[in-house]
Each structure stands twice: as structure tokens, then as C-alpha cells.
Design an enzyme around this catalytic site. Sequence first.
Site, PDB file in Angstrom:
ATOM      1  N   SER A 102       0.899  -1.442   0.119  1.00 36.51           N
ATOM      2  CA  SER A 102      -0.131   0.233   0.299  1.00 36.51           C
ATOM      3  C   SER A 102       1.049   1.231  -0.052  1.00 36.51           C
ATOM      4  O   SER A 102       1.793   0.970  -1.564  1.00 36.51           O
ATOM      5  CB  SER A 102      -1.196  -0.343   1.199  1.00 36.51           C
ATOM      6  OG  SER A 102      -1.834   0.905   1.280  1.00 36.51           O
ATOM      7  N   ASP A 152     -10.420  -3.494  -5.084  1.00 35.98           N
ATOM      8  CA  ASP A 152      -9.408  -2.635  -4.406  1.00 35.98           C
ATOM      9  C   ASP A 152     -10.229  -1.526  -4.885  1.00 35.98           C
ATOM     10  O   ASP A 152      -9.692  -1.071  -6.051  1.00 35.98           O
ATOM     11  CB  ASP A 152      -8.292  -2.801  -4.694  1.00 35.98           C
ATOM     12  CG  ASP A 152      -7.717  -2.281  -4.029  1.00 35.98           C
ATOM     13  OD1 ASP A 152      -7.809  -1.180  -3.557  1.00 35.98           O
ATOM     14  OD2 ASP A 152      -6.240  -2.599  -3.815  1.00 35.98           O
ATOM     15  N   HIS A 183      -7.970  -4.512  -0.614  1.00 33.76           N
ATOM     16  CA  HIS A 183      -6.837  -3.968  -0.415  1.00 33.76           C
ATOM     17  C   HIS A 183      -6.440  -4.846   0.423  1.00 33.76           C
ATOM     18  O   HIS A 183      -4.418  -4.690   0.176  1.00 33.76           O
ATOM     19  CB  HIS A 183      -7.038  -2.781  -0.452  1.00 33.76           C
ATOM     20  CG  HIS A 183      -5.868  -1.505  -0.435  1.00 33.76           C
ATOM     21  ND1 HIS A 183      -5.798  -1.390  -1.445  1.00 33.76           N
ATOM     22  CD2 HIS A 183      -5.621  -0.876   0.816  1.00 33.76           C
ATOM     23  CE1 HIS A 183      -4.438  -0.854  -1.345  1.00 33.76           C
ATOM     24  NE2 HIS A 183      -4.035   0.011   0.195  1.00 33.76           N
TER      25      HIS A 183
END
Length: 203
Positions: A102, A152, A183
Site C-alpha cells: 500500500s 480494491d 485492498h
Amino acid sequence: MRHIWEQGADPSAPTLVLFHGTGGTERDLIPLAKRLSPGASVLSVRGNVLENGMPRFFRRLAEGVFDLEDLAFRTEETYDFLNDAAARYGADRSRFVAVGYSNGANIAGSMLFRYKDAFRGAILHHPMVPQRGLTLPDLTGTPVFIGAGTNDPICPPAETAELETLLAGAGADVAVHWEQRGHQLTATEADAAAAWFRSKLAL
Ligand code: MLT
């Protein structure tokens, strides 16, 4: 930068450089590194920016909207830190492999977008396009794994495809692994990254 250095038992393995997600710390991805390469040295970095107490690698103006000035500054700061850490720990800088999730994948991606020699390879879990409009360096032969989720909400599939096109256009050897998830970093995605790592980067 605050970090963990762990000297690995296997001198032939590349050094894994770990970048956590928003709100994480340098401890988060250590188990993932062990899964990728148990004998590899690990350099795990904590982001220097705080957002409401949550560590990050660069500032954002809103969810998914990056502060590009800070991104450029933090990318250089992190790149310089990696060079210094290599010298300090006697690690081969040319064999650093990024592993990011991320926000951590985004700072690693930003380094790939700016420096030819940032990484020997990269595993990016749920990355975004770090910045548009940059001319990428020649990344010929740099293997890059992208883990993505079809649902996501932070990095939609079209953005994953855009990132793949940009990196491949610079010559990188890109593999995209899709999960029918959001995600989160799932165990199956971590296993796919480990299999890819063994085929591309383990000696
Ligand atoms: C970012 O800010 O880097 C992305 O939105 C991912 C995250 O939530 O950290």
C-alpha cells in the site's frame, strides 16, 4: 530513518527492503520477508511522516491524492537512506529488493519511477501509480511483481493496468497477480509473491 537491520544467514540472497502500509511500523512485514527468503538480510524502514499518529512514507492531501512535493522530497530522502544503510551495514546496494504494501508499495514505486538503480527488483502489494507525467528511467530487466485486488477501492484495476503499462514501457519485467479481493494482503497473494521471487530473484 527509524529501521530494523537483520543480517541474513544466506550471503547469496538479495537484501529485502521492507516498506509498511499507512499506520504500520517497520515490524509489520518481517514475517512476509521470512516467507519470501528465510536467509535474506532484511532492512525494514519506518516512514518519516505522521498522519494523525499513523506512520507513512509521504504526505497525502486526501485518500489517494498525494502531496507531490512531499512525495518527491521523501522519495529522495528514502533513496539516500538506503544508500547510507548499505554502506553502514556492508550490504551490496545493487542487490536490494523492495517489498512494499500500500503506502509502502507507493514509495517503492516512486523510487522505481525516478531512479534507474533503486532496486534489483520489487514486490509491490496493492500499489497505485505514484505520480503521472514523469519520464521513467530505463528499467530494462528489473523484475516487478504487482499484487492487486479486483475489488480494491483504493487501487482500482484500471490503475493497476496503468502502472503495469508504465513500468513495462520502461523495460521492467512486470508480473501482475490478481486476487478476487479488496485492498488486503492475503496469504495466497503472499504465496504468489514468494513463488515469483524464487523464479526471478533467488539465486
Ligand atoms: C497511499 O496513500 O499511499 C495510498 O492511499 C494507500 C494507503 O492508504 O496508504
